[in-house]
Design an enzyme around this catalytic site. Structure first.
Site, PDB file in Angstrom:
ATOM      1  N   LYS A   1       8.733   5.694  -3.782  1.00 39.15           N
ATOM      2  CA  LYS A   1       8.424   4.917  -5.417  1.00 39.15           C
ATOM      3  C   LYS A   1       9.338   6.735  -6.141  1.00 39.15           C
ATOM      4  CE  LYS A   1       3.867   3.465  -4.511  1.00 39.15           C
ATOM      5  NZ  LYS A   1       2.263   3.180  -4.223  1.00 39.15           N
TER       6      LYS A   1
ATOM      7  N   ARG B   1       1.682   4.566   4.360  1.00 41.79           N
ATOM      8  CA  ARG B   1       2.097   3.447   4.101  1.00 41.79           C
ATOM      9  C   ARG B   1       3.888   3.794   4.250  1.00 41.79           C
ATOM     10  NH1 ARG B   1       3.388  -0.408   0.088  1.00 41.79           N
ATOM     11  NH2 ARG B   1       3.371  -2.709   0.642  1.00 41.79           N
TER      12      ARG B   1
END
Length: 593
Positions: free
Chosen positions: A538, A573
Site C-alpha cells: 500500500k 492479506r
C-alpha cells in the site's frame, strides 16, 4: 350490604364547638358475602352503581365528645349528595344520645329519582382496572446453546434456524466459545453460546418448543450433563422469576458457569440477572468467578472443511490470504491474471497454496481511488470462473475461497459457486441487501472499516480527538457495522473485522492503526472477534520507505505483516505469498506460542 360513607366535620361558632361526623350510606344488593365499598378510599364505577343501586340513603350522626350545652340544628349537605341529586335533605337535632349506626331507628330512606344520571367520574390511574393481558405480547428471553458431538457449530446453527422457523425470532447471538466439559469430565470439549430471542410463548410453552427442537435434531439424553449434539436451556425470561418443577428462571446454574456467563456478558453486560438483586450485573458475576485453568476462546467458522479461527487462543496460527485480482486496473497487479491462460492461472494458484496460503481472495472490481465501477455482469464474469477453477482443480486441498465484493448479488453467486467467505470493503454499507443476503446464506463475512466510497474515502480521513480520535473513531464505526449485521440476522460468530488500512486513512494514520491493533481487538463490543489486516504494497509503505513502485514494496510489507501478527491479526492479506508466508511463520514462532 354495601355502604358508601362520607365524613364531614361540622363546627359551630360557639366556644364549646362540637365535632360531628355525618355519614351518607347507600345500600345495594349483595354481590358477595358482605362486600363493602368505601368511598373515602376506593370508588367503583359510577355506571355500575347506577345499574345495581336498589335504593335508599341513610343519614346519621354521632357525637365525638361530650357536649357542654344543647346542640344546634344542622343542615347536612355534601358534594356526594349534590352529585346524586337526592330528593330531599334531612334536617334534625343531633344529641348526645344519637342512635348508633347499627340502630335502624335512627335512619330514614331517600329514593333516587328515576331519571338519575350520575356525572362522569375519572378514576385515578392507580385505581383503574388493569388492562387485560395481551396473549400476543412479545417477550425477550435468553437461551443457552451448547454442543459437544459431531459438527458442533453446525448443530447450533441448525437449532437457531429451527427457532426462527417456529416464530421464536433470534435477534442477536453471542460468539461461540470452546470450553472444557463441566460436571462430567470424561467427554469432548463443548461449544457454547447464547442468543437473545423474541417470543410470544409463555415460559413452559417455550421450554416445550426447545425440547421439541432438541428431539427433532436427534438428541438422546443418556447421562445427565453428559455428551449431547444439541442442548438448549432458558436462562432468562422477560425480567421475571419463575419456579416450577420443570423450570427455574433465572437458570440456577448461571453464577457458577463461565461458559454461560461469557456469552451473556457479550449480549447483556450491564443487565441484572436476578430481579431481587438489581445491583449485581452479568459482568459482576463473571468477574467473581475464579480464573479458568484453561482460558476459553471464541470460534469463528470458515467452512465445513476447515477448522474455525480461535481468536483468543494465544497459540493459534495466522492465516495467509493470497490476493487473486481478476481485474485489469488494480493498483499493483492490474491485468496480471486476466490475460492468463487457464493452465498458467492454475499454476499460480498452486504456487500460492504450496507457499503456505490457506485462503485465496478473488476480486473482480478494483477499489483503488478513481477506478471506474464495473457492471454486476462484468464482475460476475471475472470472479465466477476463477472460483470454479479453484474448486474443480484443488478439491483435494482444504483451500478457503473469499470473494472480494460489496455487491449482494455477486456475493450470493460466488457462494453458490464455492466461495466460503464474503470480504466486503464497505462493511455492508454500500449495498443494503448485502447483510440480509449473508445472513440468509449463513456465510462468514469480513466487515472492513471504510467511510464513503472508494472514490470519496480519502476526503473523509479526519478523526477529531473530541470524537475519540483515529482508534476510537474506527472502533465505534465498526461497532455500528457489527450491530447492523446482527440486526440483519448475521450470527456474531460469523463476523471477521478489518481496520481498513488505506481506506479513509492516509499516510501515518495507517502506521498508527498497526501500532494500536491490540487496542482495537479488545475495544468494548469488538472483543473476541477475529481480525484481517491488508497492508500489502500500500501507498503508506511507499511513503515511509521511499519506494514508489508497489511491486517493489516487499520489505516494507514484511514489516507491516510482522506488526499485524504481533498486534493479534488472525489473517493477513498479501500479494507476495511466498515471502509473506515466511514472515508469518517467523512471527508466529515469536508471538504465537
Amino acid at each position: 350490604m354495601t355502604q358508601l360513607r362520607i365524613l364531614k366535620r361540622i363546627r359551630s361558632a360557639a366556644p364549646s364547638t362540637l365535632t360531628l361526623s355525618a355519614f351518607l350510606s347507600v345500600e345495594t344488593p349483595k354481590v358477595g358475602s358482605g362486600a363493602t365499598h368505601r368511598a373515602t378510599s376506593r370508588l367503583r364505577s359510577v355506571t355500575s352503581l347506577r345499574q345495581n343501586m336498589k335504593s335508599f340513603t341513610r343519614i346519621a350522626a354521632g357525637s365525638l365528645r361530650q357536649p357542654r350545652q344543647s346542640l344546634p340544628r344542622a343542615r347536612h349537605v355534601c358534594h356526594s349528595c349534590r352529585n346524586l341529586r337526592l330528593s330531599r335533605i334531612e334536617q334534625r337535632q343531633f344529641s348526645q344520645t344519637a342512635p348508633s349506626l347499627t340502630d335502624s331507628s335512627g335512619f330514614k330512606k331517600y329514593t333516587l329519582p328515576r331519571n338519575f344520571k350520575p356525572k362522569e367520574v375519572n378514576l385515578p390511574a392507580k385505581m383503574a382496572s388493569p388492562p387485560p393481558p395481551d396473549p400476543a405480547r412479545k417477550r425477550l428471553a435468553y437461551i443457552a446453546l451448547g454442543s459437544n458431538l459431531g459438527d458442533r457449530i453446525g448443530w447450533i446453527e441448525k437449532a437457531c434456524a429451527e427457532l426462527d422457523a417456529r416464530g421464536i425470532k433470534v435477534k442477536r447471538t453471542s460468539s461461540l466459545w470452546e470450553t472444557e466439559p463441566m460436571y462430567v469430565l470424561d467427554q469432548d470439549r463443548f461449544v457454547n453460546g447464547a442468543c437473545e430471542v423474541e417470543t410470544t410463548l409463555e415460559p413452559l410453552a417455550l421450554l416445550d418448543a426447545l425440547q421439541d427442537i432438541e428431539n427433532s435434531l436427534g438428541r438422546k439424553k443418556i447421562i445427565d450433563k453428559g455428551p449431547r449434539n444439541i442442548d438448549l436451556d432458558i436462562l432468562l425470561y422477560d425480567n421475571i422469576k419463575f419456579n416450577h418443577e420443570r423450570l427455574t428462571i433465572p437458570h440456577i446454574g448461571i453464577p457458577e458457569r463461565e461458559f454461560v456467563l461469557k456469552p451473556l456478558a457479550e449480549l447483556i453486560p450491564d443487565k441484572p440477572l436476578d430481579p431481587d438483586r438489581p445491583w449485581t450485573l452479568t459482568r459482576d458475576l463473571l468477574d467473581a468467578l475464579p480464573s479458568s485453568t484453561t482460558p476459553i476462546t471464541t470460534m469463528t467458522p470458515l467452512s465445513a472443511h476447515h477448522p474455525p479461527i480461535m481468536a483468543l487462543n494465544p497459540a493459534r496460527k495466522t492465516h495467509v490470504m493470497g490476493i487473486l485480482n481478476m481485474t485489469p486496473d488494480s493498483f499493483s497487479d492490474g491485468g496480471q491474471n486476466t490475460s492468463l491462460e487457464e493452465q498458467t492461472l492454475i499454476s499460480n494458484i498452486r504456487s500460492f497454496l504450496d507457499a503456505g496460503a490457506t485462503m485465496i481472495d478473488v476480486g473482480g472490481q478494483s477499489t483503488a481511488p478513481n477506478c471506474p465501477e464495473v457492471s454486476v455482469e462484468e464482475e460476475l464474469n471475472r470472479v465466477l470462473p476463477a472460483i470454479k477453477l479453484i474448486r474443480s482443480h484443488f478439491s483435494d486441498r482444504p483451500v478457503l475461497i473469499s470473494v472480494d465484493t460489496y455487491r449482494a448479488s455477486v456475493a450470493e453467486a460466488a457462494v453458490a459457486a464455492g466461495a466460503d467467505i464474503v470480504n466486503d470493503v464497505s462493511g455492508g454499507s454500500m449495498d443494503p441487501e448485502m447483510l440480509p443476503t449473508v445472513a440468509r446464506l449463513g456465510t462468514t463475512i469480513c466487515l472492513m472499516h471504510m467511510r464513503g466510497t472508494p472514490a470519496t474515502m480519502n476526503n473523509l480521513a479526519e478523526y477529531p480527538d473530541s470524537e475519540g480520535g483515529l482508534i476510537g473513531g474506527i472502533a465505534k464505526e465498526l461497532v455500528e457495522r457489527v450491530a447492523a449485521a446482527e440486526r440483519a440476522g448475521v450470527r456474531r460468530w460469523r463476523i471477521v473485522l478489518d481496520p481498513g488500512l488505506g481506506f479513509a486513512k492516509v499516510g501515518w494514520q495507517n502506521v498508527d492503526v498497526l501500532r494500536h491493533l491490540d487496542e482495537l481487538r479488545f475495544w468494548p463490543g469488538l472483543q473476541g472477534l477475529p481480525w484481517l489486516v491488508g497492508s500489502s504494497r500500500k501507498s503508506f509503505i511507499g511513503r515511509v520507505t521511499g519506494v514508489p513502485t508497489p511491486k517493489e514494496r516487499i520489505w516494507g510489507t514484511a514489516a507491516t505483516v510482522a506488526a499485524a501478527v504481533q498486534g493479534g491479526a488472525d489473517v493477513v492479506r498479501v500479494h507476495d505469498v511466498r515471502e509473506m508466508a515466511q514472515v508469518v511463520a517467523m512471527a508466529d514462532a515469536i508471538w504465537r506460542y
